[in-house]
Design a protein around this motif. Structure first.
Motif, PDB file in Angstrom:
ATOM      1  N   UNK A   1       0.835  -1.210   0.000  1.00  0.00           N
ATOM      2  CA  UNK A   1       0.000   0.000   0.000  1.00  0.00           C
ATOM      3  C   UNK A   1       0.867   1.256   0.000  1.00  0.00           C
ATOM      4  N   UNK A   2       1.925   1.244   0.771  1.00  0.00           N
ATOM      5  CA  UNK A   2       2.825   2.407   0.819  1.00  0.00           C
ATOM      6  C   UNK A   2       3.484   2.631  -0.540  1.00  0.00           C
ATOM      7  N   UNK A   3       3.920   1.556  -1.176  1.00  0.00           N
ATOM      8  CA  UNK A   3       4.534   1.674  -2.507  1.00  0.00           C
ATOM      9  C   UNK A   3       3.530   2.181  -3.537  1.00  0.00           C
ATOM     10  N   UNK A   4       2.320   1.663  -3.495  1.00  0.00           N
ATOM     11  CA  UNK A   4       1.302   2.099  -4.452  1.00  0.00           C
ATOM     12  C   UNK A   4       0.891   3.551  -4.212  1.00  0.00           C
ATOM     13  N   UNK A   5       0.802   3.957  -2.956  1.00  0.00           N
ATOM     14  CA  UNK A   5       0.506   5.366  -2.659  1.00  0.00           C
ATOM     15  C   UNK A   5       1.585   6.280  -3.225  1.00  0.00           C
ATOM     16  N   UNK A   6       2.835   5.849  -3.135  1.00  0.00           N
ATOM     17  CA  UNK A   6       3.942   6.637  -3.697  1.00  0.00           C
ATOM     18  C   UNK A   6       3.830   6.725  -5.213  1.00  0.00           C
ATOM     19  N   UNK A   7       3.493   5.613  -5.858  1.00  0.00           N
ATOM     20  CA  UNK A   7       3.347   5.599  -7.317  1.00  0.00           C
ATOM     21  C   UNK A   7       2.206   6.513  -7.755  1.00  0.00           C
ATOM     22  N   UNK A   8       1.100   6.457  -7.057  1.00  0.00           N
ATOM     23  CA  UNK A   8      -0.042   7.308  -7.394  1.00  0.00           C
ATOM     24  C   UNK A   8       0.344   8.772  -7.264  1.00  0.00           C
ATOM     25  N   UNK A   9       1.069   9.106  -6.216  1.00  0.00           N
ATOM     26  CA  UNK A   9       1.488  10.496  -6.009  1.00  0.00           C
ATOM     27  C   UNK A   9       2.376  10.991  -7.146  1.00  0.00           C
ATOM     28  N   UNK A  10       3.181  10.107  -7.710  1.00  0.00           N
ATOM     29  CA  UNK A  10       4.063  10.490  -8.816  1.00  0.00           C
ATOM     30  C   UNK A  10       3.259  10.747 -10.089  1.00  0.00           C
ATOM     31  N   UNK A  11       2.289   9.891 -10.381  1.00  0.00           N
ATOM     32  CA  UNK A  11       1.549   9.980 -11.639  1.00  0.00           C
ATOM     33  C   UNK A  11       0.318  10.878 -11.592  1.00  0.00           C
TER      34      UNK A  11
END
Length: 75
Positions: free
Chosen positions: A55-65
């Motif tokens: 979840x933390x990794x996916x939240x980071x990816x969403x924030x980038x895109x």
């Protein structure tokens, strides 16, 4: 999961035992009292840590895109 494995996973995630207790709503004393034989780390902890990491990794990816997804085209 052995307590040393639990501590290693916490360290890999940059979490302390206190952080884990706060995130899960457990008393810090409960987390500190886990030992390999008398009070083992509960079986759900491994999957919780795995899901937290994802979840933390996916939240980071969403924030980038997100800025690019929400941008209107300039046509």
């Amino acid at each position: 999961m052995l307590k040393k494995d639990f501590d290693k996973k916490l360290d890999d995630l940059g979490l302390s035992r206190k952080d884990f207790a706060d995130l899960t709503g457990l008393a810090y004393s409960s987390v500190s009292n886990w030992h390999d034989e008398k009070k083992p780390v509960p079986s759900w902890v491994g999957s919780w840590l795995e899901n937290y990491s994802k979840a933390r990794d996916l939240d980071s990816a969403v924030a980038i895109f997100e800025p690019y997804i929400n941008k209107k085209s300039l046509s």
